[in-house]
Design a protein around this motif. Structure first.
Motif, PDB file in Angstrom:
ATOM      1  N   ASP A 291     -87.444  36.712  -0.114  1.00  0.00           N
ATOM      2  CA  ASP A 291     -87.430  36.358   1.311  1.00  0.00           C
ATOM      3  C   ASP A 291     -88.841  36.354   1.894  1.00  0.00           C
ATOM      4  OD1 ASP A 291     -86.103  36.020   3.998  1.00  0.00           O
ATOM      5  OD2 ASP A 291     -87.052  37.971   4.318  1.00  0.00           O
TER       6      ASP A 291
ATOM      7  N   THR B  90     -85.449  42.574  -5.210  1.00  0.00           N
ATOM      8  CA  THR B  90     -85.762  41.199  -5.602  1.00  0.00           C
ATOM      9  C   THR B  90     -85.510  40.247  -4.434  1.00  0.00           C
ATOM     10  OG1 THR B  90     -85.155  41.679  -7.896  1.00  0.00           O
ATOM     11  CG2 THR B  90     -85.255  39.366  -7.234  1.00  0.00           C
ATOM     12  N   ASN B  91     -84.366  40.386  -3.783  1.00  0.00           N
ATOM     13  CA  ASN B  91     -84.045  39.528  -2.635  1.00  0.00           C
ATOM     14  C   ASN B  91     -85.062  39.696  -1.511  1.00  0.00           C
ATOM     15  OD1 ASN B  91     -81.782  38.586  -3.973  1.00  0.00           O
ATOM     16  ND2 ASN B  91     -80.400  40.054  -2.993  1.00  0.00           N
ATOM     17  N   TRP B  92     -85.494  40.922  -1.299  1.00  0.00           N
ATOM     18  CA  TRP B  92     -86.473  41.215  -0.259  1.00  0.00           C
ATOM     19  C   TRP B  92     -87.805  40.526  -0.538  1.00  0.00           C
ATOM     20  CZ3 TRP B  92     -91.189  43.819  -0.266  1.00  0.00           C
ATOM     21  CH2 TRP B  92     -91.666  44.193   0.993  1.00  0.00           C
TER      22      TRP B  92
ATOM     23  N   LYS C 156     -81.584  44.240  -4.432  1.00  0.00           N
ATOM     24  CA  LYS C 156     -82.035  44.191  -3.046  1.00  0.00           C
ATOM     25  C   LYS C 156     -83.549  44.028  -2.983  1.00  0.00           C
ATOM     26  CE  LYS C 156     -78.281  46.806  -0.891  1.00  0.00           C
ATOM     27  NZ  LYS C 156     -77.936  48.013  -0.099  1.00  0.00           N
TER      28      LYS C 156
END
Length: 220
Positions: A9, A4-6, A2
């Motif tokens: 983004d 990393t995805n944040w 999460k």
């Protein structure tokens, strides 16, 4: 995962924003200067009209879509003005006045600020502060504070703030010393504005300080 995805983004949003602004500064500005009807108003159009639409538009969109990932999701503008703000306001004004007198050996105010030749005042001194604080402190730092401690979030947003100034340095063909001088001004200011936003939980103090700095630099 999460985390990393944040980060991905947020990085993508900033990269898209940076590339769009590079295109505006490098291509669109040159086109406006070449057209007789807009040549004298290129600064005004870029800094006032386009920055208002692009920066504020993206900021509003991102704040709305990422509301659950913000440190401060409500009342970004309120009446909380800490003592720190008033101290910094006095220091800003005093520093700029003393610097102007020292460099020019007198206090000279630029005349005819709102004439055709001085149309840039509105964009540089007013719109820039409002738009830049809204997206960098109101969105980027606001979102960073949701995941990081103040020091980390403040340093990252200040670097991002410095980065968005690079396109205009490219367009202006600044020398190496010019790049350094601007970086040594923009980076500390970004840190100060971030600090004030964090302490006040209010965008007005950093916005006012930003506008005062830009306005006095333009006028003096």
């Amino acid at each position: 995962m999460k985390q990393t995805n944040w980060l991905i983004d947020l990085s993508i949003k900033y990269a898209i924003f940076w590339l769009i602004w590079l295109g505006v500064q490098d291509y669109l500005y040159d086109e406006l200067v070449r057209l007789p009807a807009t040549a004298n108003y290129a600064d005004f159009i870029v800094n006032t009209v386009i920055k208002s639409i692009l920066w504020l538009g993206l900021g509003i969109w991102w704040l709305h879509s990422d509301q659950a990932q913000l440190w401060l999701s409500k009342k970004l503008y309120n009446r909380h003005f800490p003592t720190l703000f008033w101290i910094l306001l006095i220091l800003f004004v005093g520093y700029l006045l003393v610097t102007a007198i020292y460099e020019q050996h007198s206090l000279t105010i630029m005349p005819d600020l709102f004439t055709r030749e001085r149309h840039g005042f509105i964009g540089v001194a007013l719109i820039a502060g409002v738009a830049e604080e809204f997206i960098f402190r109101g969105y980027f730092m606001n979102r960073l504070l949701h995941r990081y401690d103040f020091m980390t979030a403040n340093i990252i947003q200040a670097l991002l703030f410095l980065g968005i100034h690079l396109p205009i340095y490219f367009v202006g063909h600044l020398s190496a010393m010019g790049w350094l001088n601007n970086a040594l001004t923009v980076l500390p200011l970004g840190l100060i504005f971030g600090w004030v936003f964090y302490r006040s939980k209010n965008l007005w103090p950093s916005t006012i300080l930003h506008c005062v700095w830009d306005a006095m630099m333009f006028v003096l």
